[in-house]
Scaffold this active site. Sequence first.
Site, PDB file in Angstrom:
ATOM      1  N   ASP B  31     -41.299  55.381 -21.388  1.00  0.00           N
ATOM      2  CA  ASP B  31     -40.332  56.539 -21.431  1.00  0.00           C
ATOM      3  C   ASP B  31     -39.101  56.352 -20.206  1.00  0.00           C
ATOM      4  O   ASP B  31     -39.134  55.073 -19.787  1.00  0.00           O
ATOM      5  CB  ASP B  31     -41.074  57.834 -20.664  1.00  0.00           C
ATOM      6  CG  ASP B  31     -41.624  57.625 -19.305  1.00  0.00           C
ATOM      7  OD1 ASP B  31     -41.035  57.405 -18.549  1.00  0.00           O
ATOM      8  OD2 ASP B  31     -42.963  57.979 -19.408  1.00  0.00           O
ATOM      9  N   LYS B 225     -39.674  61.688 -26.188  1.00  0.00           N
ATOM     10  CA  LYS B 225     -39.272  61.191 -24.910  1.00  0.00           C
ATOM     11  C   LYS B 225     -37.580  61.518 -25.035  1.00  0.00           C
ATOM     12  O   LYS B 225     -36.999  61.095 -25.734  1.00  0.00           O
ATOM     13  CB  LYS B 225     -39.621  59.965 -24.453  1.00  0.00           C
ATOM     14  CG  LYS B 225     -41.168  59.789 -24.428  1.00  0.00           C
ATOM     15  CD  LYS B 225     -41.824  60.363 -23.173  1.00  0.00           C
ATOM     16  CE  LYS B 225     -43.273  60.240 -23.214  1.00  0.00           C
ATOM     17  NZ  LYS B 225     -43.921  60.860 -21.883  1.00  0.00           N
ATOM     18  N   ASP B 253     -39.721  65.691 -23.351  1.00  0.00           N
ATOM     19  CA  ASP B 253     -40.154  65.090 -22.010  1.00  0.00           C
ATOM     20  C   ASP B 253     -39.338  64.257 -21.213  1.00  0.00           C
ATOM     21  O   ASP B 253     -38.795  63.161 -21.873  1.00  0.00           O
ATOM     22  CB  ASP B 253     -41.616  64.522 -22.418  1.00  0.00           C
ATOM     23  CG  ASP B 253     -42.306  64.171 -21.212  1.00  0.00           C
ATOM     24  OD1 ASP B 253     -41.904  64.257 -20.042  1.00  0.00           O
ATOM     25  OD2 ASP B 253     -43.508  63.676 -21.467  1.00  0.00           O
ATOM     26  N   GLU B 279     -40.297  69.027 -20.573  1.00  0.00           N
ATOM     27  CA  GLU B 279     -41.272  68.574 -19.831  1.00  0.00           C
ATOM     28  C   GLU B 279     -40.943  67.661 -18.597  1.00  0.00           C
ATOM     29  O   GLU B 279     -39.954  66.741 -18.756  1.00  0.00           O
ATOM     30  CB  GLU B 279     -42.295  68.001 -20.628  1.00  0.00           C
ATOM     31  CG  GLU B 279     -43.684  67.406 -19.817  1.00  0.00           C
ATOM     32  CD  GLU B 279     -44.655  66.955 -20.841  1.00  0.00           C
ATOM     33  OE1 GLU B 279     -44.847  67.515 -21.823  1.00  0.00           O
ATOM     34  OE2 GLU B 279     -45.458  65.879 -20.369  1.00  0.00           O
ATOM     35  N   GLU B 308     -48.226  66.719 -14.902  1.00  0.00           N
ATOM     36  CA  GLU B 308     -49.112  65.559 -14.984  1.00  0.00           C
ATOM     37  C   GLU B 308     -48.851  64.724 -13.559  1.00  0.00           C
ATOM     38  O   GLU B 308     -49.657  63.764 -13.183  1.00  0.00           O
ATOM     39  CB  GLU B 308     -48.887  64.700 -16.115  1.00  0.00           C
ATOM     40  CG  GLU B 308     -47.323  63.784 -16.045  1.00  0.00           C
ATOM     41  CD  GLU B 308     -47.030  63.178 -17.229  1.00  0.00           C
ATOM     42  OE1 GLU B 308     -46.664  64.010 -18.284  1.00  0.00           O
ATOM     43  OE2 GLU B 308     -46.832  62.128 -17.205  1.00  0.00           O
ATOM     44  N   ASP B 331     -53.621  67.518 -15.113  1.00  0.00           N
ATOM     45  CA  ASP B 331     -54.017  66.252 -15.473  1.00  0.00           C
ATOM     46  C   ASP B 331     -55.462  66.129 -14.871  1.00  0.00           C
ATOM     47  O   ASP B 331     -55.700  66.557 -13.599  1.00  0.00           O
ATOM     48  CB  ASP B 331     -53.242  65.346 -14.850  1.00  0.00           C
ATOM     49  CG  ASP B 331     -53.554  63.871 -15.179  1.00  0.00           C
ATOM     50  OD1 ASP B 331     -52.516  63.551 -15.784  1.00  0.00           O
ATOM     51  OD2 ASP B 331     -54.407  63.511 -14.504  1.00  0.00           O
ATOM     52  N   HIS B 358     -52.021  67.582 -19.921  1.00  0.00           N
ATOM     53  CA  HIS B 358     -51.553  66.403 -20.059  1.00  0.00           C
ATOM     54  C   HIS B 358     -52.774  65.371 -20.512  1.00  0.00           C
ATOM     55  O   HIS B 358     -53.948  65.479 -20.118  1.00  0.00           O
ATOM     56  CB  HIS B 358     -51.096  65.691 -18.657  1.00  0.00           C
ATOM     57  CG  HIS B 358     -50.831  64.318 -18.763  1.00  0.00           C
ATOM     58  ND1 HIS B 358     -51.114  63.293 -17.969  1.00  0.00           N
ATOM     59  CD2 HIS B 358     -49.922  63.674 -19.653  1.00  0.00           C
ATOM     60  CE1 HIS B 358     -50.619  62.383 -18.096  1.00  0.00           C
ATOM     61  NE2 HIS B 358     -49.754  62.399 -19.185  1.00  0.00           N
TER      62      HIS B 358
END
Lengths: 468, 468
Positions: B31, B225, B253, B279, B308, B331, B358
């Site tokens: 990412d 992503k 995200d 996100e 997360e 998470d 997550h």
Amino acid sequence: MAHTTYAATRIRGLSVRDIRFPTSLEADGSDAIHPDPDYSCAYVIIYTDTDFKGHGLAFTIGRGNELVVAAVKSLAKVVVGKKLRPIFENFAGTWRELTSESQMRWVGPEKGVLHLAVAAIVNALWDLWARIEHKPLWKLLVDMEPETLVSTIDFRYMEDVLTREEALQMLREMQTGKNNREERMINRGFPAYITSAGWLGYSQEKIERLLKGFISQGWRHFKIKVGQDLEDDKRRCKIVRDVIGEERTLMVDANQKWSVKEAVDWMKELAPYKPRWIEEPTSPDDILGHATIAEALRPLGIKVATGEMCQNRVVFKQLLQAKAIDYCQIDACRLGGVNEVLAVYLMAKKFNVPVCPHAGGVGLCEMVQHLQMWDYICVSGTTKDRIIEYVDHLQEHFKHPRKVVSCHYLAPKIAGYSVEMWEESLMKYEYPYGSEWKKLFSCGKYQDPEASPPPWIEHRTKGKIVYR
Amino acid sequence: MAHTTYAATRIRGLSVRDIRFPTSLEADGSDAIHPDPDYSCAYVIIYTDTDFKGHGLAFTIGRGNELVVAAVKSLAKVVVGKKLRPIFENFAGTWRELTSESQMRWVGPEKGVLHLAVAAIVNALWDLWARIEHKPLWKLLVDMEPETLVSTIDFRYMEDVLTREEALQMLREMQTGKNNREERMINRGFPAYITSAGWLGYSQEKIERLLKGFISQGWRHFKIKVGQDLEDDKRRCKIVRDVIGEERTLMVDANQKWSVKEAVDWMKELAPYKPRWIEEPTSPDDILGHATIAEALRPLGIKVATGEMCQNRVVFKQLLQAKAIDYCQIDACRLGGVNEVLAVYLMAKKFNVPVCPHAGGVGLCEMVQHLQMWDYICVSGTTKDRIIEYVDHLQEHFKHPRKVVSCHYLAPKIAGYSVEMWEESLMKYEYPYGSEWKKLFSCGKYQDPEASPPPWIEHRTKGKIVYR
């Protein structure tokens, strides 16, 4: 800037040692949450291919220090082998490389074990830079062009509150009068307050005796620990107020003991003793909680202070935005070293919140004096409402310990960041192999970690499976 | 509750292994902030004096995993040697002992390396408890009396938002209809969304091929992503929207890439592609920043999701208080294990914010399915707006991997918390001695950490000074 002096210099290695002092034997440093601290540090030396070395440390309170040491080892590759020029000429970038190592950041990011390790390395780099320039760190910072100083700061996640341009502007505006303020620091030093009388573990007789001694030396500001027992806190606040009188200042410190509501209720009970601030009333992560407490206590004239456990500039940013703190207590190695501390001072200036650094521990007094003097000369321009914590123990291990005279920290004169420890102290107190630790193990005051089997089961050692 | 089954059982030991999978070779999981993750975990087994064992893990992305392993070793003494009865009958107290070890908390507290280590140990304790009761974890939780469940939660620093009594009340109110909801979970499972198509490192052709495959399997929610390059994000959002059509859901995200203003500006550009949520738009520590972003994006119909990297319940509490998140992404091992996750679910219920866990990583899918099913049956009572992340790799290493059928997680049937890995996988992927790692070192794809000297200088080894 004598950049040419380090142009060709390269970092050839880094060492890190687990240094621990058995302070829990004397209850020094005990508080409502940390009853038995063994003041410790991960101690870093950066070696170059010249005679210059950089010393840095991150303070901890004993167990867990081994994790910071291990994290320094894991991060060492970011700086070892590099030349100093690219490090110092893009210090914000180097700092970002350390704080955002692409895999390691997962176990942070920018907090806890990992950030303490960053601080130890970064502080050693600043010590090295100051030594190369033959200046104490505060003077290195004071003499920097605003552009250079700002170039050391990573503004990521801060720009909604402070941009690079605003920071520059702030520093430029304070260039006038710098020389006078520098002279004042050299002549008078920076005012201090004392915490050594107020640990929870100390007896009433010891508190009174210590306080009277400090008053006779001219001290005017005293901090004590609270939060374990309300009736006992009242009794002790009364003792202190009776001894110090109305004209001197009392601060109280709860070390994160309370919930939000509990903090407000408890402090209402202590209000008659007129504490100037309540320090760490609740979780260091609870920005909105601190804001609620600060609002509730404002009518009582009690301010809120926090910061020694404040993990990074992002949390300080919000504490300032939310009007959650009246005093900003930066920590020289909870934050990721000098670069991030500078950023927090600049944000505090913008919100007109005075910085009163956390000190004590191991080497914190030595470090924060430099930062606070820079703040006075280049950022805030005043000592009003600003004061440095002072705790008078463990300084004997430092080669050039802070000098506090007439309740003022004197401006350091020796090149560097003042955290170099005597090699003899390092040899004695390295855990668990130092000579002092061997003595403590053999007389049974501490358990030798190697004398009993570890609580975990080792699966493999050097590729061989070892089940117990 | 079959408490008698564990009354006399004692924890005789704990093992922890550094397990790493070389996922960066395939750019799986890449990412904007983590370009090269090697999905890893600190893998804990708790051994008792009976045949029952507990397995737990904390997910990391490679380097730094060694620090979590070391922290587990340092914390092991809190549980090893203890009987299970005092642990489970005062689980909140045991949890407090782990998170607030009086010296170690300094290098946390309740965050980063230390909290991940707590999670691995605590998750293993819950796995053990569920196995002793012969129930999958979700069923253990579902069958617990509200009083027992609440007794596992440490309410410190949460009480201004949720008291023990409120939590009890919440759980009691949801007792009605529990059986029907449990039946629904057993028959249908819990809805999932898919992230596997959206890693930054994947080519356009690969994304399209994967998406079409997923759509043919019935998937309706897709996450990709963003954050590295605006034009590329637009291009990729368009590809995805074109393939999935208007009736399916796109989420994006940014993995903390942006400052607050940048997040707002960037998402305005992506608004035409109608992402349901953004996100991790900025620093996981920036509660007020998330609140600003959420407020700015609300008129565009874009929600904010994060969690997360949210370090503990205190930060979740504030994200909820500040209306900073529309989706709460717990998470299973960033928080300190099941106990703290339960607390966050209960707070989210109070603020009427859906929890969408997550997952992915190592073992996260296996763990969160239990938590989400408990939430449906005992807390929220609905699957509306709730969905579990699903990533389809690495499951082959688990003895009882999650089963996802028709885009739903099926209710686990095997006793425990589903994170037990095959011993063969552990042997192959233990870093750096496992057989797969030896192969990777010998073919030069990774550097053997023992083949080259470390970047640090060793001062002492077992009491002997070794200078390089």
